[in-house]
Design a protein around this motif. Structure first.
Motif, PDB file in Angstrom:
ATOM      1  N   GLY A 221       0.837  -1.203   0.000  1.00 15.64           N
ATOM      2  CA  GLY A 221       0.000   0.000   0.000  1.00 15.64           C
ATOM      3  C   GLY A 221       0.868   1.247   0.000  1.00 15.64           C
ATOM      4  N   ASN A 222       1.910   1.230   0.817  1.00 16.99           N
ATOM      5  CA  ASN A 222       2.796   2.390   0.878  1.00 16.99           C
ATOM      6  C   ASN A 222       3.551   2.573  -0.430  1.00 16.99           C
ATOM      7  N   LEU A 223       4.021   1.456  -1.002  1.00 21.25           N
ATOM      8  CA  LEU A 223       4.770   1.574  -2.262  1.00 21.25           C
ATOM      9  C   LEU A 223       3.865   2.075  -3.385  1.00 21.25           C
ATOM     10  N   VAL A 224       2.657   1.536  -3.460  1.00 22.72           N
ATOM     11  CA  VAL A 224       1.742   1.977  -4.509  1.00 22.72           C
ATOM     12  C   VAL A 224       1.378   3.445  -4.287  1.00 22.72           C
ATOM     13  N   VAL A 244       0.509  12.856   6.134  1.00 20.33           N
ATOM     14  CA  VAL A 244      -0.354  11.745   5.723  1.00 20.33           C
ATOM     15  C   VAL A 244       0.481  10.520   5.341  1.00 20.33           C
ATOM     16  N   GLU A 245       1.607  10.782   4.670  1.00 22.50           N
ATOM     17  CA  GLU A 245       2.485   9.665   4.326  1.00 22.50           C
ATOM     18  C   GLU A 245       3.065   9.043   5.587  1.00 22.50           C
ATOM     19  N   ASN A 246       3.497   9.896   6.502  1.00 27.84           N
ATOM     20  CA  ASN A 246       4.027   9.377   7.759  1.00 27.84           C
ATOM     21  C   ASN A 246       2.988   8.526   8.470  1.00 27.84           C
ATOM     22  N   ALA A 247       1.752   8.991   8.434  1.00 27.20           N
ATOM     23  CA  ALA A 247       0.692   8.256   9.126  1.00 27.20           C
ATOM     24  C   ALA A 247       0.523   6.869   8.543  1.00 27.20           C
ATOM     25  N   ALA A 248       0.690   6.759   7.217  1.00 25.10           N
ATOM     26  CA  ALA A 248       0.540   5.449   6.597  1.00 25.10           C
ATOM     27  C   ALA A 248       1.774   4.587   6.844  1.00 25.10           C
ATOM     28  N   LEU A 285      -1.608   2.978  15.927  1.00 22.82           N
ATOM     29  CA  LEU A 285      -1.134   3.886  14.886  1.00 22.82           C
ATOM     30  C   LEU A 285      -2.032   3.849  13.652  1.00 22.82           C
ATOM     31  N   THR A 286      -2.664   2.709  13.389  1.00 26.09           N
ATOM     32  CA  THR A 286      -3.602   2.720  12.257  1.00 26.09           C
ATOM     33  C   THR A 286      -4.769   3.656  12.560  1.00 26.09           C
ATOM     34  N   ILE A 287      -5.230   3.648  13.807  1.00 24.27           N
ATOM     35  CA  ILE A 287      -6.317   4.566  14.187  1.00 24.27           C
ATOM     36  C   ILE A 287      -5.793   6.007  14.169  1.00 24.27           C
ATOM     37  N   PHE A 288      -4.572   6.172  14.657  1.00 21.60           N
ATOM     38  CA  PHE A 288      -3.972   7.512  14.674  1.00 21.60           C
ATOM     39  C   PHE A 288      -3.870   8.059  13.248  1.00 21.60           C
ATOM     40  N   GLY A 289      -3.464   7.179  12.325  1.00 18.59           N
ATOM     41  CA  GLY A 289      -3.346   7.602  10.933  1.00 18.59           C
ATOM     42  C   GLY A 289      -4.676   8.085  10.391  1.00 18.59           C
TER      43      GLY A 289
END
Lengths: 653, 556, 188
Positions: A221-224, A244-248, A285-289
């Motif tokens: 997901g991050n690479l795409v 937003v990128e950091n969050a992911a 962190l997924t919720i934080f994102g």
């Protein structure tokens, strides 16, 4: 009608989710098994209802049912069908529904796969799933319902954000969400282990494959996402250290640490509390994102809708963190063991160091991301923390990780003999230093890129050497031919060799990042027809403008004839798209990608007064394509480690 | 792995070689780099500055006009001989710390520069200390001694072919069996690591012996359990089997659990409640996110969650206006309709209903309620204003709009409102003039091509939903000059192609053009795909022709 | 023991959540100016009537410096108010000065004509003056006192009351403690 079906099934599954929370509690109180079974049925019921609701929204989107506000905001009659479907996650309400849907699919899969196993853990696993699901359902039911109506019904919809009209809209959000949501599985098992007090390795062993899968989706997901921003946002970069990128990216770090440290727990029954903390942090962190991207408290280049749900997510985040760590604190006495190591120098220690570095990286990125808030709150100074800072500060950490990636295979589990270690180190280290020297002699002159490339070579070489030694041992043991020996090894140690392949993929990603960051060239020029811009080996001649009408927008293309050292290689056409709903045009850069470098063209502007004239920005970014190839290799590695080569043993064997 | 003389000699030489290489690598002279050219220097400085108008891009990456101007300033200052630090200081003095993409290491910002390293160092220190303590603990423990017979069985079992298979399904094993499998796996791993050269023979022997004995102890324990149905006793070195949770919790603990649960729930609910009370969505780019709840500032505050049925027309109107302001059309319509139920002639309610219809895209129906309001009160300013707006925006009847607004201006308006109406009047007059100046029908026709597109009888008319017919005018083989798109056409279809269909403003639509018609099944412009139909007008067509016939006669 | 650990958890998580909640009260896109109380950066401006004007030459007078563009709606909204204020203050050692940025000359002239603006205005085609003043929104207004010091900055449309109050302060050389904010547009 569609709206009613959707709303009602969301409300009904909310009721089921609440029951799913209550049932295991009642079961534990009364001791009746029926309640436990009922918790599982609640999940399956939610699965059916949420699936129905999702299909209802998709149906409404495809049939452009503008009486639903969400549909009116995110499609138009002119939107092609596949973008209507992707409208499901094009804005806040729909993306919540998609999240919930993936979550409930995962929950359903877990409920079904372990229907007659883990009798003690499963009711509580189901409860955690129901609790998370209840949160998302109540957000949808009370704060941002995707099935809210609009009145009067508008004659046409407003349409998706034009930036989202891209093929990657089909892949990136679902992949990332699957990665995020996949982490709920180990989290739910961890919570169940804490609640029941059944704190042995069962939950770790059970969720191992789920965690690998979730990690893989997160990585992909991050690479795409990086690929998407590279070819759509049109500034020539793929990673901006944007909040937003950091969050992911942040959940990826504890998830990676977790994948490594559970191997220590499996072997030595230690680091239990640590592993529980890692998975709690990863899930939080997924919720934080989600909170970060939906709240608008930090500004980002990526398109996201902000709304009142940010606050609700913050409340849930608080609940998750305090609740999970509270549970951990409550069970801490049981988690205390008598950890032992056979030797200071062992793979266990290497993994521990890797965990420390990963968590330090997480701390760094988290601190940098929220620091503007902290600075404003404490010192009253508004600061920015951006790419130059993150590049500078994380490079040593990530290179340390690469180094550890190389060291890992050289050290045996439990105990490494100094002699053997030295011998195993010698060739890979020597060869990679030689590679470094050769690169230096060639033209890599800066310290960090050189170090990165040397370490990358080191990792690749240790993996090759380790595999070669193993093949030799295997041949001695079983008298097999090399390919057979290799196949047997991989089949017998899927996780190990899958992991190696993933590491090689990571090395390729490092290679791509190093090349594209340290050696890229950039030129900007204003050209009249017939004039050319020279960058690196490339000559880019402007041939003219072309305009055309698309279903949703008008596009203006600049035509550029590109030649490489005088040899013509084709026509590139960077584009500006004018959307009626947007004030400024959206650029679409084009690039020519080869293994050695990417040529990237951005049309910054044009004028048609008098002679046609364009402003062109051209970038040459060496080795960038290796990042995407690395993603492919990582995929292969994950498949190798998860592939069911051997059927599971018969149930009662 | 024999130890001969040559081998040991090699062994002492190799590390030296390695150290030499490492030394060479580290000592590589930092060669003088070519000074980056001016473009590159500008980019390097610009990359460290945040673009003030973008969401989150550096000045180097931003395509905005502001960023371009800032790059110009950087270039000038570099040419004037300023250093990078001086240029950064200049921007810092203008925009404050916000402009720097990496914070200056001073004050609180030191935290981001020191914190990560401090955290990493502390983490490594803790890890090293822990590892050493754990290793010491293992050394201090006495060696296990198992029954020799069982040790032999361990050797046999650990390497039997089904042993690995069994380990694959750990969920069905008792804790003791799990322990046994873990030890077996460890033994297999030693064997393999030894064979692939990662363990020395001495280490291998020592480790194998220890683990074999530990496994033997576990086997003994398993035997004992199997023979006597007594509950399992914990084995030294293996964890106590977990107790079922429900029974394990004494009543006092359960109270704590309940209290904790209640606390958590209350905590989450209050957090959620207060935060959502304190917030509202941003109305626009400039709006702040908070209402007046936290800060006591800002317009609006919290929108009422549900409308309470007050029986007072003034209240209804107020809540309708509020709903109108936040574009909640349904609530606004509800409120105004209820107001009308109480006071059927209420001019304000009628007017707002008209404005809502206009805002929601139903401009055609918007005039009726406004006229109703004016019938009740011909001088009602809001209705006059609304009438003008509806005529202006939905009907393009600028003369009507001017008439409405002029009668509005004749009333005594507050200066701010008068300004706005005056502005609108100027705009309407401008548009009216433009309308009048627009070429007459005849002149329009002279610049237009009209005709019909029909289907060749040999082709079956299959026009899928979503298809579109494109009529494209080119000059010679050049880029499209003008394009008309007819969605879901019913053939034969008549068309007109005029200056308003031009692709680029400024390129005149005149002279001779070639005409091409394409029926695209996917409805999108672009090269034809399978199943698309195409046809051309015979010969070049002069702009102004009225009877062009194009036959779609070619299938792809 | 468990309770103590739980309190530790709360002590770590609580402030973090509070910090994130604090984020809701901020707008990340606003840039506070460091220029308030500092000397106004000097510039030379070519006015629309062709003459040039140096800021230093206005020393001893209070300067009302307004950055605007014809395409920015809040600039249109405040234009009449500014002209009215100029009419009121022009005899009181106050100079109004408009600087047009990111605009075409033709549009700018139309704007000035439309609102009947009589105080001096000029263009900043390269945007250098705007960058010198750290402009990021439109309109932006700076109040400069007799010593050439910036006493107040207002981002976005400014109202009659603020203009009069802040001009009086500037006449007395009082530096405001805060920036003002109105409806603004991000510049391009």
């Amino acid at each position: 009608m569609t709206a009613t079906i959707g709303s009602v099934s969301l409300l009904a599954s909310l009721a089921l989710a609440l029951w799913g929370i209550a049932a295991p509690l009642l079961g534990a109180r009364t001791g009746r098994q029926g309640f436990f079974a009922s918790a599982r049925h609640a999940i399956l019921g939610q699965f059916a209802l949420v699936t129905l609701a999702s299909f209802a929204l998709i149906y409404a989107l495809v049939t452009t049912d503008f009486s639903i506000k969400y549909v009116a905001m995110n499609t138009t009659r002119a939107t092609p069908v596949y973008y209507r479907v992707t409208g499901l996650w094009g804005a806040l309400e729909g993306s919540l529904l998609l999240w919930e849907w993936i979550l409930i699919i995962f929950s359903g899969l877990v409920a079904w796969s372990y229907r007659d196993r883990h009798r003690e853990l499963m009711p509580w696993v189901m409860m955690v799933f129901s609790a998370v699901s209840a949160f998302f359902l109540s957000v949808m039911a009370f704060a941002s319902n995707p099935f809210d109506g609009v009145f009067p019904v508008p004659p046409d919809g407003r349409g998706l954000n034009p930036l989202l009209e891209d093929a990657n809209m089909l892949t990136h959000p679902p992949l990332l969400y699957t990665g995020f949501v996949g982490l709920t599985v180990p989290y739910a098992f961890a919570m169940a282990a804490l609640i029941t007090g059944k704190l042995d390795e069962a939950w770790v062993v059970t969720t191992r494959r789920w965690t690998i899968a979730a990690w893989f989706f997160l990585t992909l997901g991050n690479l795409v996402g990086a690929w998407w921003s590279y070819h759509v946002l049109g500034w020539g970069g793929y990673w901006a250290w944007d909040p937003v990128e950091n969050a992911a990216f942040m959940p990826w770090l504890p998830a990676t640490a977790f994948l490594h440290s559970i191997q220590v727990q499996e072997r030595r029954r230690m680091l239990k509390a640590w592993n529980l903390s890692l998975i709690i942090v990863a899930f939080s962190l997924t919720i934080f994102g989600t909170f970060l991207t939906r709240s608008g408290i930090l500004s980002s280049i990526h398109a996201f809708s902000s709304g009142p749900v940010g606050a609700v997510f913050l409340g849930f985040l608080g609940l998750v963190v305090v609740g999970s760590f509270g549970l951990l604190a409550w069970r801490a006495d049981r988690l205390r063991g008598q950890p032992e190591l056979d030797s200071v120098v062992s793979r266990e220690s290497a993994f521990l160091l890797n965990n420390v570095v990963l968590v330090s990286a997480l701390f760094t990125i988290f601190l940098g991301t929220v620091f503007p808030l902290l600075s404003e709150a404490v010192a009253g100074v508004k600061v920015s923390v951006g790419a130059p800072y993150f590049n500078w500060i994380t490079t040593p950490l990530f290179l340390a990780l690469v180094f550890l990636m190389g060291v890992g295979p050289l050290i045996a589990w439990r105990k490494a003999s100094r002699d053997n270690l030295q011998r195993n180190f010698l060739w890979p280290a020597g060869l990679s230093l030689a590679v470094g020297l050769a690169l230096f002699a060639w033209r890599v002159r800066d310290f960090w890129p050189l170090l990165a490339l040397t370490l990358g070579a080191f990792v690749a070489l240790t993996i090759v050497f380790d595999t070669a030694m193993a093949v030799r041992a295997r041949r001695e043991l079983a008298r097999e031919q090399v390919p057979v020996a290799l196949a047997t090894l991989v089949r017998r140690n899927q996780r190990r060799y899958g992991g190696f392949i993933v590491h090689l993929g990571v090395v390729l990603v490092v290679l791509g990042i190093t090349g594209s960051m340290s050696a890229s060239v950039e030129r900007e020029a204003t050209l009249k027809a017939g004039e050319a811009l020279t960058i690196d080996r490339f000559q880019i001649r402007f041939e003219g403008l072309k305009a055309s009408e698309q279903p949703t927008h008008l596009r203006v293309e600049g035509l550029f004839r590109v030649s490489n050292n005088g040899r013509e290689i084709g026509l590139l056409n960077p584009t500006l798209k004018y959307f009626p709903t947007q004030q400024s045009p959206i650029g679409r850069a084009v690039f020519r990608s080869t293994l050695t470098e990417d040529l990237y063209l951005i049309l910054s502007g044009f004028s048609q007064v008098g002679r046609e004239e364009v402003t062109l920005k051209a970038l040459v970014r060496p080795l960038l394509a290796w990042i995407w190839l690395g993603g492919v290799v990582i995929t292969v590695g994950t498949l190798v480690s998860l592939w069911p080569f051997r059927p599971r043993p018969a149930r009662e064997a | 792995m024999t130890t001969g003389r040559s081998d040991s000699a090699r062994r002492s030489v190799r590390p030296l070689l390695l150290a030499g290489l490492l030394g060479l690598w580290v000592a590589m002279p930092p060669l003088v780099l070519a000074q980056p050219d001016l473009d590159e220097q500008v980019r390097l400085v610009a990359a460290q500055l945040r673009c003030p108008v973008c969401q989150n891009l550096s000045v180097a990456d931003s395509p905005s006009e502001m960023a371009r101007e800032m790059r110009g300033v950087i270039r000038e200052q570099l040419q004037a001989g300023k250093t990078v630090e001086e240029i950064k200081a200049y921007f810092l003095s203008k925009y404050g710390d916000w402009i720097l993409l990496s914070p200056r290491p001073r004050g609180l910002s030191l935290l981001v520069w020191i914190g990560p390293f401090a955290a990493a160092a502390a983490g490594i220190a803790v890890a090293v200390l822990a590892v050493r303590r754990w290793a010491r603990r293992a050394r201090a423990r006495e060696r296990p001694a198992g029954d020799p017979a069982l040790v032999a069985r361990v050797r046999q079992d650990a390497f039997s072919p089904d042993a690995e298979v069994q380990a694959k399904d750990p969920e069905r094993l008792s804790p003791l069996e799990l322990e046994r499998e873990t030890l077996y796996a460890a033994l297999r791993e030693f064997e393999f690591d030894y064979r692939s050269g990662k363990l020395s023979s001495a280490d291998y022997e020592a480790l194998r012996e220890e683990y074999e004995h530990r496994a033997a102890l576990v086997l003994g324990e398993l035997e004992r359990v199997r023979l006597s149905p007594v509950p399992q006793a914990p084995v030294p070195g293996s964890p106590a089997p977990a107790q079922p949770a429900a029974q394990a919790v004494p009543p006092r603990r359960r109270w704590r659990l309940v209290t904790a649960g209640v606390f958590l729930l209350a905590f989450g609910l209050s957090l959620g409640y207060f935060l959502s009370q304190s917030l509202r969505p941003r109305m626009g780019e400039q709006d702040t996110l908070t209402g007046d709840f936290l800060t006591g500032t800002g317009p609006g505050g919290i929108a009422p969650r549900s409308w309470s049925p007050e029986r007072n027309v003034a209240t209804l109107l107020a809540s309708g206006r509020a709903a109108y302001e936040r574009q909640d059309w349904r609530a606004a319509i509800d409120a105004f309709k209820q107001a009308l139920a109480l006071d059927p002639g209420n001019a304000e309610a009628h007017t707002f209903l008209g404005l809502i219809l206009l805002a929601a895209g139903h401009g055609d129906d918007a005039l009726r309620p406004v006229e109703r309001a004016l019938a009740k009160d011909p001088g009602y300013p809001l209705a006059l204003w609304a009438k003008g707006v509806v005529l202006f925006e939905a009907k393009e009847d600028y003369a009507g709009a001017i008439a409405a607004w002029e009668s509005l201006m004749a009333r005594n308006l507050p200066p701010a409102d008068a300004d706005q109406v005056a502005q609108m009047l100027t705009e309407a007059r401008k548009r009216l003039a433009a309308q009048a100046a627009r070429p007459s029908r005849a002149a329009m026709a002279a610049a237009t091509i009209t005709g019909t597109v029909s289907l060749a009888p040999s082709l079956r008319p299959e026009v899928p939903v979503g298809a579109a017919l494109f009529i494209i005018a080119r000059r010679g083989d050049g880029p499209p000059l003008a394009v008309k798109r007819i969605a879901d056409p019913v053939l034969p279809v008549s068309f007109s192609l005029g200056p308003e269909d031009r692709m680029l403003r400024g390129v005149p639509f005149e002279g001779e053009v070639t005409l091409l018609a394409q029926l695209k099944r996917d409805g999108k412009a672009g090269p034809p795909a399978d199943g698309d139909l195409e046809g051309r007008a015979a010969g070049p067509v002069k702009v102004g022709r009225r009877d062009v016939e194009i036959v779609l006669d070619r299938a792809h | 023991m468990a309770w103590r650990r739980f309190l530790i958890v709360l002590a770590v998580v609580g402030p973090l959540l509070a910090l994130l909640a604090y984020g809701f009260t901020r707008n990340p896109r606003e840039i506070p100016s460091p220029l308030r109380g500092k000397p106004a950066p000097p510039f030379t401006l070519t006015l629309f009537d062709g003459s040039t004007l140096r800021l230093e030459d206005l020393r001893g007078k209070v300067v009302f410096l307004n950055f605007w563009a014809s395409w920015c709606p809040p600039c249109r909204a405040e234009a009449r108010t500014l002209e009215a204020a100029w009419q009121k203050y022009k005899d009181r050692e106050v100079v109004f000065l408009g600087i047009d940025i990111q605009d075409t000359e033709e549009d700018a002239r139309t704007f000035l004509r439309e609102f009947g603006i009589t105080y001096p205005n000029g263009r900043d085609p390269s945007g250098k003056i705007a960058i010198d003043y750290g402009v990021w929104g439109l309109p932006e207004t700076f109040f400069i006192d007799r010593e050439g010091r910036i006493t107040y900055k207002h981002v976005g449309g400014i109202g009659w009351q603020s203009i009069t109050a802040k001009l009086e302060e500037a006449l007395r050389g009082i530096v405001s403690s805060q920036e003002g904010k109105g409806d603004y547009r991000q510049i391009r």
